[in-house]
Design a protein around this motif. Structure first.
Motif, PDB file in Angstrom:
ATOM      1  N   GLU A  18       0.988  -1.116  -0.042  1.00 52.04           N
ATOM      2  CA  GLU A  18       0.170  -0.261  -0.299  1.00 52.04           C
ATOM      3  C   GLU A  18       1.439   1.470   0.313  1.00 52.04           C
ATOM      4  N   ALA A  19       2.078   1.591   1.131  1.00 45.33           N
ATOM      5  CA  ALA A  19       2.259   2.386   1.522  1.00 45.33           C
ATOM      6  C   ALA A  19       3.460   2.749  -0.595  1.00 45.33           C
ATOM      7  N   ASN A  20       4.527   1.522  -0.751  1.00 41.33           N
ATOM      8  CA  ASN A  20       4.621   1.679  -1.995  1.00 41.33           C
ATOM      9  C   ASN A  20       3.574   2.054  -3.299  1.00 41.33           C
ATOM     10  N   ALA A  21       2.866   0.855  -3.292  1.00 40.24           N
ATOM     11  CA  ALA A  21       1.484   1.719  -4.713  1.00 40.24           C
ATOM     12  C   ALA A  21       1.114   3.273  -4.848  1.00 40.24           C
ATOM     13  N   ILE A  22       1.348   3.594  -3.221  1.00 38.30           N
ATOM     14  CA  ILE A  22       0.541   4.626  -3.187  1.00 38.30           C
ATOM     15  C   ILE A  22       1.512   6.060  -3.169  1.00 38.30           C
ATOM     16  N   THR A  24       3.958   5.466  -6.059  1.00 42.35           N
ATOM     17  CA  THR A  24       3.579   5.335  -7.091  1.00 42.35           C
ATOM     18  C   THR A  24       2.670   5.720  -8.148  1.00 42.35           C
ATOM     19  N   LEU A  25       1.705   5.454  -7.341  1.00 45.13           N
ATOM     20  CA  LEU A  25       0.637   6.228  -7.885  1.00 45.13           C
ATOM     21  C   LEU A  25       0.981   8.462  -7.811  1.00 45.13           C
ATOM     22  N   GLN A  26       1.102   8.492  -6.513  1.00 42.35           N
ATOM     23  CA  GLN A  26       1.304   9.705  -6.354  1.00 42.35           C
ATOM     24  C   GLN A  26       2.381  10.167  -7.556  1.00 42.35           C
ATOM     25  N   GLU A  27       3.517   9.526  -7.757  1.00 44.28           N
ATOM     26  CA  GLU A  27       3.936  10.045  -9.263  1.00 44.28           C
ATOM     27  C   GLU A  27       3.214   9.976 -11.247  1.00 44.28           C
ATOM     28  N   LEU A  28       2.632   9.330 -10.841  1.00 47.62           N
ATOM     29  CA  LEU A  28       1.804   9.250 -12.140  1.00 47.62           C
ATOM     30  C   LEU A  28       0.691  10.001 -12.227  1.00 47.62           C
ATOM     31  N   TYR A  29       0.892  10.585 -11.087  1.00 46.16           N
ATOM     32  CA  TYR A  29      -0.745  11.538 -10.967  1.00 46.16           C
ATOM     33  C   TYR A  29      -0.269  12.594 -11.284  1.00 46.16           C
ATOM     34  N   VAL A  30       0.512  12.915 -11.051  1.00 45.20           N
ATOM     35  CA  VAL A  30       1.722  14.025 -11.792  1.00 45.20           C
ATOM     36  C   VAL A  30       2.431  14.262 -12.698  1.00 45.20           C
ATOM     37  N   GLU A  31       3.005  13.004 -13.359  1.00 41.54           N
ATOM     38  CA  GLU A  31       3.831  12.814 -14.437  1.00 41.54           C
ATOM     39  C   GLU A  31       2.631  13.452 -16.183  1.00 41.54           C
ATOM     40  N   HIS A  32       1.344  12.674 -15.804  1.00 38.43           N
ATOM     41  CA  HIS A  32       0.210  12.643 -16.309  1.00 38.43           C
ATOM     42  C   HIS A  32      -0.339  13.544 -15.994  1.00 38.43           C
ATOM     43  N   ALA A  33      -0.522  14.660 -15.405  1.00 40.48           N
ATOM     44  CA  ALA A  33      -1.152  15.857 -15.427  1.00 40.48           C
ATOM     45  C   ALA A  33      -2.788  15.458 -15.239  1.00 40.48           C
ATOM     46  N   PRO A  40      -9.740  15.721  -9.708  1.00 43.93           N
ATOM     47  CA  PRO A  40      -9.518  16.956  -9.154  1.00 43.93           C
ATOM     48  C   PRO A  40      -8.290  16.526  -7.808  1.00 43.93           C
ATOM     49  N   SER A  41      -8.263  15.655  -7.541  1.00 45.18           N
ATOM     50  CA  SER A  41      -7.286  15.462  -6.571  1.00 45.18           C
ATOM     51  C   SER A  41      -6.934  14.051  -6.443  1.00 45.18           C
ATOM     52  N   PHE A  42      -5.605  13.852  -5.500  1.00 41.51           N
ATOM     53  CA  PHE A  42      -4.821  12.531  -6.058  1.00 41.51           C
ATOM     54  C   PHE A  42      -6.099  11.502  -4.383  1.00 41.51           C
ATOM     55  N   GLU A  99       6.706  -0.558 -13.977  1.00 45.27           N
ATOM     56  CA  GLU A  99       7.753  -0.024 -14.636  1.00 45.27           C
ATOM     57  C   GLU A  99       8.224   0.847 -12.909  1.00 45.27           C
ATOM     58  N   VAL A 100       7.804   1.474 -12.602  1.00 46.81           N
ATOM     59  CA  VAL A 100       8.304   2.092 -11.088  1.00 46.81           C
ATOM     60  C   VAL A 100       7.980   1.919  -9.429  1.00 46.81           C
ATOM     61  N   LEU A 101       6.592   0.485  -9.643  1.00 48.57           N
ATOM     62  CA  LEU A 101       6.336  -0.096  -8.627  1.00 48.57           C
ATOM     63  C   LEU A 101       7.239  -0.123  -7.456  1.00 48.57           C
ATOM     64  N   PRO A 102       7.644  -1.653  -8.422  1.00 50.79           N
ATOM     65  CA  PRO A 102       9.222  -2.390  -7.785  1.00 50.79           C
ATOM     66  C   PRO A 102      10.284  -1.875  -7.746  1.00 50.79           C
ATOM     67  N   THR A 103      10.364  -0.247  -8.140  1.00 46.23           N
ATOM     68  CA  THR A 103      12.173   0.104  -7.471  1.00 46.23           C
ATOM     69  C   THR A 103      11.245   0.821  -5.731  1.00 46.23           C
ATOM     70  N   LYS A 104       9.988   0.741  -5.322  1.00 43.53           N
ATOM     71  CA  LYS A 104      10.102   1.608  -4.162  1.00 43.53           C
ATOM     72  C   LYS A 104      10.289   0.291  -3.442  1.00 43.53           C
ATOM     73  N   THR A 105      11.223   0.910  -2.150  1.00 38.58           N
ATOM     74  CA  THR A 105      11.625   0.105  -1.082  1.00 38.58           C
ATOM     75  C   THR A 105      11.153  -0.209   0.410  1.00 38.58           C
ATOM     76  N   ALA A 106       9.203   0.548   0.585  1.00 36.41           N
ATOM     77  CA  ALA A 106       8.574   0.151   2.476  1.00 36.41           C
ATOM     78  C   ALA A 106       8.825  -0.546   2.261  1.00 36.41           C
ATOM     79  N   LEU A 107       8.919  -1.210   3.358  1.00 38.13           N
ATOM     80  CA  LEU A 107       8.629  -2.592   3.941  1.00 38.13           C
ATOM     81  C   LEU A 107       8.130  -2.575   5.133  1.00 38.13           C
ATOM     82  N   PHE A 108       7.381  -3.674   5.723  1.00 36.96           N
ATOM     83  CA  PHE A 108       6.525  -3.669   7.303  1.00 36.96           C
ATOM     84  C   PHE A 108       7.486  -3.327   8.228  1.00 36.96           C
TER      85      PHE A 108
END
Length: 231
Positions: A18-22, A24-33, A40-42, A99-108
């Motif tokens: 969940e932390a890693n997906a959020i 990633t999706l925050q990046e994509l929300y901005v990247e794709h305007a 209206p919002s992330f 592409e981006v999600l697997p590069t995130k590193t948050a662990l429990f």
């Protein structure tokens, strides 16, 4: 020792999906305007996406849709929630997410601590995951936990998804273990726990937030450190 082989789920158990997906999706929300497209919002985007993604994963596990449909529909259906139709952006986001999600590193919390503990006690440690082969291995490599595991069993390699018994049998056989000496640790009652139960494998239900009712697991924990009381 009662147990000789430890099998972990990956997403939502060790790797904080969940932390890693959020992130990633925050990046994509901005990247794709997406705000300019009419979302209206992330927070609004993520609320819709989460519901749709969960439903599509359930359909994927049941064999109603394939991998490519899952990857594209979760964005196109989210867009439709906002009355937006843009196949190009949806396809681009589907590809970028993978592409981006697997590069995130948050662990429990305590993930590496418990893996170090289990390795010091000479337990062979394995992964059983419904994720896709390349994606799951990249997650583990980027987050620095790949080296702890003897075998990484994915549904893509096995050809069967949890909770089907076949993937658990496949994992036990690959590890040269027995069902009686194995234990499965996972976060989802009807996937990890029920599947292991029906395969004759003891289970640890990892429920850091809220314990769901239904299947009765062998053990229930809220923190990974509690595994030290079991293993």
């Amino acid at each position: 020792m009662r147990y000789k082989h430890i099998f972990f789920d990956l997403d939502h158990t060790l790797w904080d999906f969940e932390a890693n997906a959020i992130a990633t999706l925050q990046e994509l929300y901005v990247e794709h305007a997406l705000e300019k497209l009419g979302i209206p919002s992330f927070d609004a985007f993520y609320a819709s996406y989460s519901v749709i993604n969960d439903k599509l994963w359930d359909r994927f596990r049941k064999g109603f849709i394939n991998r490519q449909e899952l990857r594209t529909k979760r964005f196109s259906m989210t867009f439709l929630d906002f009355k937006i139709c843009n196949d190009k952006v949806c396809q681009d986001m589907g590809a970028r997410f993978i592409e981006v999600l697997p590069t995130k590193t948050a662990l429990f919390p305590y993930t590496t601590d418990i893996l170090d503990y289990l390795r010091a006690k000479n337990y062979p440690i394995h992964i059983i995951t419904n994720g896709f082969e390349e994606t799951q291995k990249l997650k583990m490599e980027h987050s620095g936990i790949h080296h702890y595991f003897t075998h990484i069993i994915t549904s893509e390699t096995c050809g069967r998804l949890k909770p089907h018994r076949e993937i658990f049998d496949y994992a036990v056989n690959l590890a040269a273990a027995t069902h009686a000496e194995s234990i499965m640790i996972g976060d989802t009652l009807d996937v990890d726990i029920l599947g292991a139960q029906e395969a004759g494998i003891d289970q640890v239900y990892f429920a850091p937030d809220k314990v769901q009712e239904g299947v009765k697991p062998t053990y229930t924990i809220k923190c990974l450190q509690e595994l030290k009381e079991i293993l």
